[in-house]
Write a protein that holds these residues in place. Structure first.
Motif, PDB file in Angstrom:
ATOM      1  N   UNK A  70       2.324  15.301  78.229  1.00 44.76           N
ATOM      2  CA  UNK A  70       1.880  15.309  76.829  1.00 44.76           C
ATOM      3  C   UNK A  70       0.419  14.899  76.713  1.00 44.76           C
ATOM      4  N   UNK A  71       0.030  13.876  77.478  1.00 44.90           N
ATOM      5  CA  UNK A  71      -1.361  13.445  77.453  1.00 44.90           C
ATOM      6  C   UNK A  71      -2.283  14.529  77.991  1.00 44.90           C
ATOM      7  N   UNK A  72      -1.889  15.168  79.078  1.00 45.41           N
ATOM      8  CA  UNK A  72      -2.746  16.191  79.686  1.00 45.41           C
ATOM      9  C   UNK A  72      -2.959  17.372  78.755  1.00 45.41           C
ATOM     10  N   UNK A  73      -1.935  17.708  77.948  1.00 52.77           N
ATOM     11  CA  UNK A  73      -2.025  18.870  77.063  1.00 52.77           C
ATOM     12  C   UNK A  73      -2.622  18.545  75.699  1.00 52.77           C
ATOM     13  N   UNK A  74      -2.799  17.266  75.404  1.00 52.39           N
ATOM     14  CA  UNK A  74      -3.181  16.870  74.038  1.00 52.39           C
ATOM     15  C   UNK A  74      -4.675  16.988  73.761  1.00 52.39           C
ATOM     16  N   UNK A  75      -5.490  16.882  74.794  1.00 49.54           N
ATOM     17  CA  UNK A  75      -6.940  16.864  74.580  1.00 49.54           C
ATOM     18  C   UNK A  75      -7.614  17.908  75.465  1.00 49.54           C
ATOM     19  N   UNK A  76      -8.843  18.283  75.129  1.00 51.10           N
ATOM     20  CA  UNK A  76      -9.534  19.302  75.945  1.00 51.10           C
ATOM     21  C   UNK A  76      -9.592  18.915  77.417  1.00 51.10           C
ATOM     22  N   UNK A  77      -9.532  19.922  78.254  1.00 46.21           N
ATOM     23  CA  UNK A  77      -9.554  19.703  79.701  1.00 46.21           C
ATOM     24  C   UNK A  77     -10.886  19.091  80.114  1.00 46.21           C
ATOM     25  N   UNK A  78     -10.811  17.973  80.803  1.00 46.81           N
ATOM     26  CA  UNK A  78     -12.005  17.339  81.360  1.00 46.81           C
ATOM     27  C   UNK A  78     -11.570  16.430  82.488  1.00 46.81           C
ATOM     28  N   UNK A  79     -12.510  16.085  83.356  1.00 43.92           N
ATOM     29  CA  UNK A  79     -12.201  15.177  84.453  1.00 43.92           C
ATOM     30  C   UNK A  79     -11.750  13.824  83.922  1.00 43.92           C
ATOM     31  N   UNK A  80     -12.466  13.301  82.945  1.00 44.47           N
ATOM     32  CA  UNK A  80     -12.145  11.977  82.412  1.00 44.47           C
ATOM     33  C   UNK A  80     -10.766  11.947  81.772  1.00 44.47           C
ATOM     34  N   UNK A  81     -10.461  12.983  80.995  1.00 42.44           N
ATOM     35  CA  UNK A  81      -9.162  12.991  80.311  1.00 42.44           C
ATOM     36  C   UNK A  81      -8.015  13.126  81.312  1.00 42.44           C
ATOM     37  N   UNK A  82      -8.154  14.026  82.274  1.00 42.05           N
ATOM     38  CA  UNK A  82      -7.093  14.193  83.265  1.00 42.05           C
ATOM     39  C   UNK A  82      -6.951  12.947  84.147  1.00 42.05           C
ATOM     40  N   UNK A  83      -8.031  12.249  84.395  1.00 39.83           N
ATOM     41  CA  UNK A  83      -7.951  11.018  85.183  1.00 39.83           C
ATOM     42  C   UNK A  83      -7.142   9.951  84.442  1.00 39.83           C
ATOM     43  N   UNK A  84      -7.261   9.915  83.107  1.00 37.50           N
ATOM     44  CA  UNK A  84      -6.448   8.972  82.332  1.00 37.50           C
ATOM     45  C   UNK A  84      -4.973   9.358  82.372  1.00 37.50           C
ATOM     46  N   UNK A  85      -4.705  10.654  82.304  1.00 40.18           N
ATOM     47  CA  UNK A  85      -3.311  11.106  82.318  1.00 40.18           C
ATOM     48  C   UNK A  85      -2.686  10.986  83.700  1.00 40.18           C
ATOM     49  N   UNK A  86      -3.503  11.120  84.736  1.00 40.10           N
ATOM     50  CA  UNK A  86      -3.002  11.112  86.112  1.00 40.10           C
ATOM     51  C   UNK A  86      -3.515   9.885  86.840  1.00 40.10           C
ATOM     52  N   UNK A  87      -3.064   8.733  86.419  1.00 40.86           N
ATOM     53  CA  UNK A  87      -3.498   7.495  87.057  1.00 40.86           C
ATOM     54  C   UNK A  87      -3.178   7.556  88.547  1.00 40.86           C
ATOM     55  N   UNK A  88      -4.167   7.210  89.354  1.00 39.55           N
ATOM     56  CA  UNK A  88      -3.983   7.251  90.800  1.00 39.55           C
ATOM     57  C   UNK A  88      -4.635   8.447  91.459  1.00 39.55           C
ATOM     58  N   UNK A  89      -4.974   9.459  90.672  1.00 37.50           N
ATOM     59  CA  UNK A  89      -5.694  10.617  91.205  1.00 37.50           C
ATOM     60  C   UNK A  89      -7.182  10.400  90.951  1.00 37.50           C
ATOM     61  N   UNK A  90      -7.966  10.403  91.996  1.00 32.55           N
ATOM     62  CA  UNK A  90      -9.391  10.098  91.875  1.00 32.55           C
ATOM     63  C   UNK A  90     -10.109  11.155  91.041  1.00 32.55           C
ATOM     64  N   UNK A  91     -11.037  10.734  90.178  1.00 29.77           N
ATOM     65  CA  UNK A  91     -11.807  11.702  89.393  1.00 29.77           C
ATOM     66  C   UNK A  91     -12.504  12.739  90.254  1.00 29.77           C
ATOM     67  N   UNK A  92     -12.979  12.331  91.436  1.00 27.36           N
ATOM     68  CA  UNK A  92     -13.641  13.291  92.325  1.00 27.36           C
ATOM     69  C   UNK A  92     -12.675  14.390  92.773  1.00 27.36           C
ATOM     70  N   UNK A  93     -11.420  14.009  92.997  1.00 33.08           N
ATOM     71  CA  UNK A  93     -10.402  14.988  93.397  1.00 33.08           C
ATOM     72  C   UNK A  93     -10.126  15.949  92.244  1.00 33.08           C
TER      73      UNK A  93
END
Length: 300
Positions: free
Chosen positions: A107-130
């Motif tokens: 739900x978090x991943x789909x709620x806001x525009x795609x970006x590294x910062x937003x996906x990093x918040x939704x996917x805790x533990x996945x490095x922003x660089x990845x």
């Protein structure tokens, strides 16, 4: 001159289904499957571009479907109702449990525009660089790029199925020119598909995207008609800022009355929010989703 009569809400047309020439096309080879998935994606994009579909709600409803798939891959069997309960009936700050976390991520991943910062918040533990590397994936088609991301993430972290599928669907949406993640690829992949590699995985992804578009189209049509019916009853509602409440229901898969009241503290108390939801159910434009008399959730 007599004014033309307004078209009844019930007369809203259904979104056109996938044409027969797409559904009948063979998908035994990678090239044939790529043709079919591309045609399905193009049709879905055109069918939902008119503006009648509440896209935020469609994304959140598809996120629920994708979370149900991911929960199943992880060996869990909560189903849509259990996932909703785990997320929406957990107090703020409390752990919603494994199932609730999966739905929260989608739900978090789909709620806001795609970006590294937003996906990093939704996917805790996945490095922003990845995440940044995934979003920059290259390939001959959007589905091929998504498959490459899926393979790379699962090769590095085999048990990270949810994160891999979210990133793959984000890459798919971004490659198609979308601003938001629209869960499609993840709706039809099976656990055995995630063990494939190379062209076998690409073929499975093309087939899954075709199947996902086939699921999303009728859902989008249903939600378009439901949204029109819901908006049409706003003049009958006495609650202040009724349109704001309606807009919330048109952007969320499910809401508890208490959550609706928290979103509108100046307009609705918990009790007033409960009565408002019940009134919408009486008018036939909202559903109670749990079948319970207490701890209820409501949605379009």
């Amino acid at each position: 001159m007599r004014k033309p009569r307004a078209t009844p809400v019930e007369a809203l047309p259904m979104l056109p289904p996938l044409p027969g020439w797409i559904t009948a096309a063979p998908a035994e080879t990678l090239a044939a499957a790529a043709f079919r998935s591309g045609a399905a994606l193009a049709h879905l994009g055109l069918a939902t571009a008119a503006g009648d579909v509440p896209m935020a709600l469609l994304r959140d409803r598809l996120a629920l479907s994708a979370a149900e798939v991911c929960a199943g891959i992880a060996g869990r069997r909560e189903g849509a109702r259990g996932l909703r309960d785990a997320l929406h009936l957990t107090k703020a700050g409390d752990d919603p449990g494994p199932a609730g976390r999966v739905l929260w991520q989608w739900s978090q991943a789909a709620a806001r525009p795609i970006s590294v910062a937003h996906l990093a918040r939704a996917l805790a533990g996945v490095a922003p660089e990845r995440i940044a590397l995934c979003l920059d994936a290259a390939g001959p088609t959007p589905v091929d790029r998504a498959a490459l991301v899926l393979e790379a993430v699962l090769t590095e972290t085999p048990r990270a199925e949810t994160a891999a599928l979210i990133l793959a669907d984000a890459v798919l949406a971004k490659s198609l020119g979308g601003t938001y993640l629209l869960p499609l690829l993840s709706l039809a992949l099976k656990a055995r598909d995630l063990r494939l590699r190379g062209d076998d995985l690409r073929l499975a992804c093309h087939r899954a995207v075709f199947a996902g578009a086939g699921q999303a189209l009728p859902m989008a049509g249903d939600l378009a008609r439901a949204a029109a019916r819901l908006r049409a009853v706003v003049p009958k509602l006495r609650a202040k800022a009724a349109m704001r409440a309606v807009d919330l229901f048109l952007s969320r898969d499910a809401l508890a009355p208490a959550a609706l009241a928290r979103e509108m503290p100046d307009n609705l108390s918990d009790r007033a929010a409960r009565r408002f939801c019940e009134r919408l159910v009486e008018l036939g434009v909202l559903r109670e989703l749990t079948g319970r008399d207490t701890f209820r959730l409501f949605g379009v």
